[in-house]
Design a protein around this motif. Structure first.
Motif, mmCIF file in Angstrom:
data_model
loop_
_atom_site.group_PDB
_atom_site.id
_atom_site.type_symbol
_atom_site.label_atom_id
_atom_site.label_comp_id
_atom_site.label_asym_id
_atom_site.label_seq_id
_atom_site.Cartn_x
_atom_site.Cartn_y
_atom_site.Cartn_z
ATOM 1 N N LEU A 169 5.341 -1.453 11.281
ATOM 2 C CA LEU A 169 5.223 -2.362 10.144
ATOM 3 C C LEU A 169 5.700 -3.763 10.511
ATOM 4 O O LEU A 169 4.978 -4.754 10.297
ATOM 5 N N ALA A 170 6.910 -3.878 11.051
ATOM 6 C CA ALA A 170 7.437 -5.189 11.431
ATOM 7 C C ALA A 170 6.528 -5.852 12.463
ATOM 8 O O ALA A 170 6.316 -7.078 12.429
ATOM 9 N N ASP A 171 5.975 -5.057 13.364
ATOM 10 C CA ASP A 171 5.130 -5.594 14.429
ATOM 11 C C ASP A 171 3.844 -6.199 13.869
ATOM 12 O O ASP A 171 3.482 -7.336 14.171
ATOM 13 N N ALA A 243 -3.352 -2.137 2.419
ATOM 14 C CA ALA A 243 -4.412 -1.685 3.328
ATOM 15 C C ALA A 243 -4.238 -0.230 3.742
ATOM 16 O O ALA A 243 -5.229 0.494 3.902
ATOM 17 N N VAL A 244 -2.998 0.227 3.894
ATOM 18 C CA VAL A 244 -2.798 1.550 4.506
ATOM 19 C C VAL A 244 -2.223 2.613 3.578
ATOM 20 O O VAL A 244 -2.271 3.808 3.902
ATOM 21 N N ILE A 245 -1.641 2.228 2.438
ATOM 22 C CA ILE A 245 -1.005 3.209 1.556
ATOM 23 C C ILE A 245 -1.924 3.513 0.368
ATOM 24 O O ILE A 245 -2.425 2.617 -0.295
ATOM 25 N N ARG A 246 -2.149 4.805 0.122
ATOM 26 C CA ARG A 246 -2.909 5.256 -1.042
ATOM 27 C C ARG A 246 -2.108 6.309 -1.797
ATOM 28 O O ARG A 246 -1.572 7.221 -1.165
ATOM 29 N N PRO A 247 -2.044 6.225 -3.144
ATOM 30 C CA PRO A 247 -2.617 5.141 -3.943
ATOM 31 C C PRO A 247 -1.926 3.821 -3.649
ATOM 32 O O PRO A 247 -0.824 3.799 -3.105
ATOM 33 N N TRP A 248 -2.587 2.715 -4.023
ATOM 34 C CA TRP A 248 -2.015 1.402 -3.746
ATOM 35 C C TRP A 248 -0.595 1.314 -4.296
ATOM 36 O O TRP A 248 -0.340 1.682 -5.450
ATOM 37 N N PRO A 249 0.332 0.829 -3.492
ATOM 38 C CA PRO A 249 1.747 0.870 -3.889
ATOM 39 C C PRO A 249 2.150 -0.293 -4.794
ATOM 40 O O PRO A 249 1.473 -1.326 -4.847
ATOM 41 N N PRO A 271 9.787 4.387 5.138
ATOM 42 C CA PRO A 271 9.421 3.767 6.423
ATOM 43 C C PRO A 271 8.587 4.696 7.298
ATOM 44 O O PRO A 271 7.630 4.241 7.943
ATOM 45 N N ASP A 272 8.929 5.980 7.318
ATOM 46 C CA ASP A 272 8.159 6.927 8.131
ATOM 47 C C ASP A 272 6.720 7.025 7.641
ATOM 48 O O ASP A 272 5.771 7.078 8.441
ATOM 49 N N GLU A 273 6.546 7.067 6.328
ATOM 50 C CA GLU A 273 5.197 7.157 5.767
ATOM 51 C C GLU A 273 4.402 5.888 6.054
ATOM 52 O O GLU A 273 3.220 5.955 6.421
ATOM 53 N N ILE A 278 0.212 3.186 9.403
ATOM 54 C CA ILE A 278 -0.213 2.084 10.286
ATOM 55 C C ILE A 278 -0.643 2.634 11.637
ATOM 56 O O ILE A 278 -1.677 2.237 12.196
ATOM 57 N N ASP A 279 0.134 3.571 12.171
ATOM 58 C CA ASP A 279 -0.183 4.139 13.483
ATOM 59 C C ASP A 279 -1.513 4.897 13.462
ATOM 60 O O ASP A 279 -2.198 4.995 14.487
ATOM 61 N N ALA A 280 -1.874 5.451 12.301
ATOM 62 C CA ALA A 280 -3.147 6.161 12.187
ATOM 63 C C ALA A 280 -4.320 5.198 12.393
ATOM 64 O O ALA A 280 -5.381 5.577 12.901
#
Length: 589
Positions: A169-171, A243-249, A271-273, A278-280
């Motif tokens: 995320l930070a990256d 962009a990456v979290i569903r449902p939209w946070p 953070p893990d989620e 992002i890694d996916a």
């Protein structure tokens, strides 16, 4: 801790041995007034806060990474180079050898009114408390920086979140934010000498980035004062999460904190989620996607003014149109990368966005959190309206042709000419008449990729195909293929679509061909698979380029049993004995 004179510290700066790690360091933010106050403290022999450096040693060269004191060091050296005056007078450049050398070379010029030689020498000899963190690891430096900067409000909320934080995320937030601002660099570490080119101009300071030229300001999305406190990075953080979290946070300060691992009493994506999501996608891929959507918006409005004024018909934009843009971005991202659609035309998208928020759509404003329930209702409506300007292309196509000029600009930003981890290639064909496939290119690229991977345990390189190495090559390509080069960061982008078309391939077939060749080459399997995965197409103003990111696998590798390294901007083959010596120097720490 030890005292070091400004003259000694300037010598390190003069020899480019003071480094700034852009993964955690801020841009230059001090005003002239703040810099003058620091010089006043020196003149009046008042104590100066400690400068904290981390000793780094690579290839036998000792450098010092600035952990704390970036703004102060820049203020000192700016004054010593006559970039501003103290009480109307400038540092006498003849006082010390290094400034005199730059003066004689015409690199800096002497201000009209000079301090006396004795006054200038007293400043140059002033002792600054310096602590050097020796044999420091990356993780320990990050932790020190985080502790220094998270204990108070010296930084903004977003800067505190980013301070010393590792993770996807930070990256991606850091990379995408820098690319959009225009201060992206390929390398994480740059010399302090380069920072003025990568910082925001303000009154009395001639830095490289003009605030009014930035995407966020040109389009009335983020207010100027918010960008100075990294409000644009907070904006990008919200875009990444959408962009990456569903449902939209939910978008709110507590939710942002939790995403970075700061505990709050709310239920939201951990953070893990977030990092797993992002890694996916992949950090590099997500970075490029974000820049592509932002670039699309910029292209849509080119020559037609501000997006904010176009979609929100208001008289004042002092606070920006962040949430309106965020909703539009989420819809564009979903249409493009989830539904596989592309714009019918820029005119079509612009027509839909005209007075977009004045035609039945409403959006919550103010400083409170933007709840996920409201997003769940609003975002599909925004997407439905924008869908009218999109269509589903030929299902056989495997790539999305979004313009990534901002992304290419970020790759070509900064001092890359002699960077051993950057290589630019003009294309896949020779410049003969008629042109033919360059049968040596694949071998050259593989040798270069291995040489980059052998640069050190954490080395990551960039090979970009579709950029001419000199104007004569660009001119020849224009003659042979009729392609007009595009200037990006003083480099000539020429593209490769016409070349691979001449060879009988389309983009997807060429992509698969090279990936297959990489995976079946005489490389270590782990490295070959990683390299093939990074080989991908990217567009810049309609021109097709190819990107490859060689990464070290933590140990030396060979290609076809041969030993390759990067020395300067060239790839060289070494004997076994020389290779062993080289690897001992680069992989021993």
């Amino acid at each position: 801790m030890q005292g070091q004179s400004l003259q000694t510290l300037y010598n390190l700066y003069f020899n480019k041995r003071l480094a700034v790690n852009r993964r955690y360091q801020r841009k230059l933010v001090w005003s002239v007034e703040e810099k003058v106050k620091l010089i006043d403290s020196v003149v009046n022999e008042l104590p100066i806060p400690l400068i904290l450096l981390a000793q780094r040693k690579k290839a036998g060269v000792e450098t010092y990474e600035i952990i704390d004191g970036l703004q102060r060091l820049d203020a000192f050296f700016s004054f010593m180079e006559n970039k501003f005056a103290y009480n109307g007078k400038y540092f006498d450049l003849d006082t010390i050898g290094d400034t005199k050398a730059r003066l004689d070379a015409g690199e800096i010029s002497q201000g009209r009114e000079k301090l006396s030689r004795s006054e200038s020498l007293a400043i140059a000899n002033y002792q600054i408390p310096v602590s050097i963190y020796r044999d420091a690891s990356t993780s320990s430096i990050d932790e020190v920086f985080r502790r220094i900067n998270s204990g108070g409000r010296r930084l903004s909320l977003q800067e505190i979140r980013q301070a010393g934080v590792l993770g996807s995320l930070a990256d991606v937030v850091r990379r995408a934010s820098a690319s959009i601002r225009g201060d992206g660099t390929f390398s994480e570490s740059v010399s302090l000498n380069e920072m003025d080119k990568l910082s925001i101009s303000r009154r009395g300071l001639e830095y490289g980035l003009a605030m009014e030229d930035m995407f966020w300001v040109r389009h009335d999305i983020v207010a100027q004062e918010d960008i100075r406190s990294s409000g644009d990075e907070e904006m990008v953080l919200d875009l990444v999460l959408d962009a990456v979290i569903r449902p939209w946070p939910t978008s709110g300060w507590q939710n942002r904190d939790v995403a970075y691992g700061i505990q709050r009493k709310i239920r939201t994506a951990s953070p893990d989620e977030v990092n797993s999501a992002i890694d996916a996608v992949g950090v590099e891929e997500l970075h490029q996607r974000i820049i592509s959507v932002v670039g699309l918006v910029d292209d849509v409005m080119a020559g037609h003014g501000s997006l904010g004024r176009h979609m929100v018909k208001l008289e004042t934009y002092e606070k920006g149109t962040q949430r309106q843009f965020q909703a539009v971005f989420a819809a564009l991202y979903s249409l493009t990368f989830e539904d596989g659609m592309v714009p019918k035309s820029h005119d079509a998208v612009r027509a839909v966005l005209d007075n977009f928020w004045g035609r039945g759509l409403s959006i919550p404003t103010g400083g409170s959190a933007w709840g996920k329930e409201k997003k769940r209702t609003l975002y599909p409506s925004v997407k439905k309206k924008l869908r009218r300007a999109f269509y589903k292309p030929d299902p056989q196509r495997g790539t999305v042709q979004l313009n990534s000029r901002m992304y290419i600009e970020s790759l070509l930003q900064g001092p890359i000419a002699e960077d051993p981890l950057v290589e630019l290639k003009q294309g896949f064909c020779t410049l003969s008449d008629p042109p033919k496939e360059d049968l040596d290119l694949f071998e050259q690229v593989m040798q270069t990729a291995v040489g980059m991977a052998n640069h050190g345990k954490s080395a990551q390189g960039l090979i970009l195909i579709g950029v001419a190495d000199k104007p004569s090559a660009a001119g020849r390509l224009e003659q042979l293929f009729g392609v007009k080069p595009v200037s990006v960061q003083n480099q000539l982008v020429v593209g490769t679509a016409e070349q691979i078309g001449l060879l009988g391939y389309d983009e997807d077939k060429w992509w698969r061909k090279w990936q297959s060749k990489i995976q079946s080459s005489n490389l270590a399997t782990e490295f070959a698979n990683s390299l093939a995965h990074t080989f991908k197409p990217v567009y810049c103003d309609g021109l097709l380029l190819w990107e490859m990111r060689p990464r070290s696998i933590g140990k030396p590798i060979t290609y076809d049993g041969r030993f390759f390294v990067r020395i300067g901007s060239s790839t060289q083959e070494l004997s076994a004995d020389d290779f062993l010596s080289h690897m001992t120097m680069h992989f021993s720490q």
